[in-house]
Write a protein that holds these residues in place. Structure first.
Motif, PDB file in Angstrom:
ATOM      1  N   UNK A 133       0.835  -1.206   0.000  1.00 20.17           N
ATOM      2  CA  UNK A 133       0.000   0.000   0.000  1.00 20.17           C
ATOM      3  C   UNK A 133       0.869   1.255   0.000  1.00 20.17           C
ATOM      4  N   UNK A 134       1.925   1.253   0.786  1.00 18.38           N
ATOM      5  CA  UNK A 134       2.815   2.426   0.839  1.00 18.38           C
ATOM      6  C   UNK A 134       3.383   2.724  -0.548  1.00 18.38           C
ATOM      7  N   UNK A 135       3.848   1.691  -1.212  1.00 17.02           N
ATOM      8  CA  UNK A 135       4.420   1.882  -2.543  1.00 17.02           C
ATOM      9  C   UNK A 135       3.371   2.346  -3.548  1.00 17.02           C
ATOM     10  N   UNK A 136       2.203   1.737  -3.522  1.00 14.00           N
ATOM     11  CA  UNK A 136       1.178   2.121  -4.504  1.00 14.00           C
ATOM     12  C   UNK A 136       0.647   3.522  -4.233  1.00 14.00           C
ATOM     13  N   UNK A 137       0.595   3.919  -2.973  1.00 13.94           N
ATOM     14  CA  UNK A 137       0.118   5.263  -2.634  1.00 13.94           C
ATOM     15  C   UNK A 137       1.179   6.326  -2.873  1.00 13.94           C
ATOM     16  N   UNK A 181       2.955  -1.810 -11.951  1.00 14.29           N
ATOM     17  CA  UNK A 181       4.088  -2.522 -12.565  1.00 14.29           C
ATOM     18  C   UNK A 181       5.365  -2.266 -11.761  1.00 14.29           C
ATOM     19  N   UNK A 182       5.580  -1.014 -11.372  1.00 12.30           N
ATOM     20  CA  UNK A 182       6.760  -0.667 -10.572  1.00 12.30           C
ATOM     21  C   UNK A 182       6.697  -1.327  -9.198  1.00 12.30           C
ATOM     22  N   UNK A 183       5.506  -1.315  -8.595  1.00 14.12           N
ATOM     23  CA  UNK A 183       5.329  -1.933  -7.276  1.00 14.12           C
ATOM     24  C   UNK A 183       5.665  -3.425  -7.358  1.00 14.12           C
ATOM     25  N   UNK A 184       5.132  -4.092  -8.382  1.00 18.65           N
ATOM     26  CA  UNK A 184       5.390  -5.529  -8.556  1.00 18.65           C
ATOM     27  C   UNK A 184       6.888  -5.794  -8.716  1.00 18.65           C
ATOM     28  N   UNK A 185       7.549  -4.954  -9.496  1.00 19.02           N
ATOM     29  CA  UNK A 185       8.985  -5.116  -9.714  1.00 19.02           C
ATOM     30  C   UNK A 185       9.768  -4.939  -8.415  1.00 19.02           C
ATOM     31  N   UNK A 186       9.423  -3.912  -7.650  1.00 18.44           N
ATOM     32  CA  UNK A 186      10.116  -3.642  -6.376  1.00 18.44           C
ATOM     33  C   UNK A 186       9.926  -4.798  -5.400  1.00 18.44           C
ATOM     34  N   UNK A 203       9.269  -7.847  -6.205  1.00 13.34           N
ATOM     35  CA  UNK A 203       9.671  -9.109  -6.840  1.00 13.34           C
ATOM     36  C   UNK A 203       8.515 -10.098  -6.934  1.00 13.34           C
ATOM     37  N   UNK A 204       7.363  -9.592  -7.378  1.00 13.84           N
ATOM     38  CA  UNK A 204       6.180 -10.427  -7.607  1.00 13.84           C
ATOM     39  C   UNK A 204       5.632 -10.097  -8.989  1.00 13.84           C
ATOM     40  N   UNK A 205       4.683 -10.899  -9.431  1.00 12.31           N
ATOM     41  CA  UNK A 205       4.087 -10.617 -10.738  1.00 12.31           C
ATOM     42  C   UNK A 205       3.111  -9.458 -10.607  1.00 12.31           C
ATOM     43  N   UNK A 206       2.845  -8.828 -11.747  1.00 12.27           N
ATOM     44  CA  UNK A 206       1.882  -7.726 -11.790  1.00 12.27           C
ATOM     45  C   UNK A 206       0.509  -8.191 -11.306  1.00 12.27           C
ATOM     46  N   UNK A 207       0.080  -9.350 -11.785  1.00  9.55           N
ATOM     47  CA  UNK A 207      -1.233  -9.881 -11.402  1.00  9.55           C
ATOM     48  C   UNK A 207      -1.330 -10.128  -9.902  1.00  9.55           C
ATOM     49  N   UNK A 208      -0.272 -10.684  -9.322  1.00  8.24           N
ATOM     50  CA  UNK A 208      -0.262 -10.930  -7.881  1.00  8.24           C
ATOM     51  C   UNK A 208      -0.320  -9.611  -7.102  1.00  8.24           C
ATOM     52  N   UNK A 209       0.451  -8.616  -7.558  1.00  6.93           N
ATOM     53  CA  UNK A 209       0.479  -7.319  -6.862  1.00  6.93           C
ATOM     54  C   UNK A 209      -0.904  -6.678  -6.871  1.00  6.93           C
ATOM     55  N   UNK A 210      -1.588  -6.725  -8.013  1.00  5.47           N
ATOM     56  CA  UNK A 210      -2.941  -6.146  -8.093  1.00  5.47           C
ATOM     57  C   UNK A 210      -3.916  -6.883  -7.173  1.00  5.47           C
ATOM     58  N   UNK A 211      -3.860  -8.209  -7.213  1.00  5.39           N
ATOM     59  CA  UNK A 211      -4.767  -9.024  -6.385  1.00  5.39           C
ATOM     60  C   UNK A 211      -4.482  -8.763  -4.904  1.00  5.39           C
TER      61      UNK A 211
END
Length: 190
Positions: free
Chosen positions: A141-145, A151-156, A158-166
């Protein structure tokens, strides 16, 4: 009606070191947070805070100035307007706000103070409930906010984009549930 925080205005005139130190300890942190969250630096925050105190000093010196709301709310409003003005200057070098824009005292002073206090209570409740989340949720949440794309959050992380969104969706649902279950929720007029 004069607010109890009028003592701080008087401290500016008397150069009361004890109360001036208290002003910085009590109020500068919130201003620093506001500036940092809006593309500023700690130095910017310090400058804005100092300019706001000087504005209050000059306004009080040239007028019969009576503080009718908490200094915290009044100072925050001045600093917010000064920071918006500074951002505007940096961005366009054109339109600026006038010195008195946005903090004329009058009947709305109490409404401003009440709104500010309500906002502060909401913020505190939200911060309290965020602290109850797991470390992964807090970081996501901190990163997304912070304005980063998912995409950047997922990369930071180290997870997939889909996992980060879910995961973000799950974390937000958990946060909303915690806030709504709080005994304070209904009194804060969300």
């Amino acid at each position: 009606m004069k607010h109890a925080d009028q003592k701080y205005i008087e401290a500016l005139f008397k150069n009361d070191v004890t109360l001036l130190d208290e002003i910085y300890r009590k109020f500068s942190g919130r201003i620093k947070w506001m500036v940092l969250q809006n593309n500023g630096t700690e130095a910017d925050a310090a400058d804005i805070f100092q300019e706001a105190l000087l504005s209050i000093y000059h306004k009080a010196k040239t007028q019969d100035f009576i503080l009718t709301c908490p200094l915290d709310a009044f100072l925050y409003l001045i600093c917010k307007n000064k920071w918006l003005n500074e951002l505007n200057k940096r961005k366009t070098k054109n339109e600026t706000f006038t010195e008195d824009d946005g903090y004329a005292l009058g009947e709305d002073s109490f409404k401003l103070a009440e709104d500010y206090i309500l906002q502060e209570q909401r913020y505190n409740l939200l911060a309290e409930k965020i602290a109850e989340l797991g470390d992964t949720c807090k970081e996501l949440l901190r990163l997304s906010w912070s304005g980063k794309s998912m995409e950047e959050v997922a990369e930071i992380l180290h997870v997939t984009y889909g996992y980060a969104r879910k995961k973000k969706s799950e974390c937000m649902a958990k946060l909303i549930m915690l806030v709504k279950q709080s005994s304070q929720f209904s009194s804060l007029k969300w």
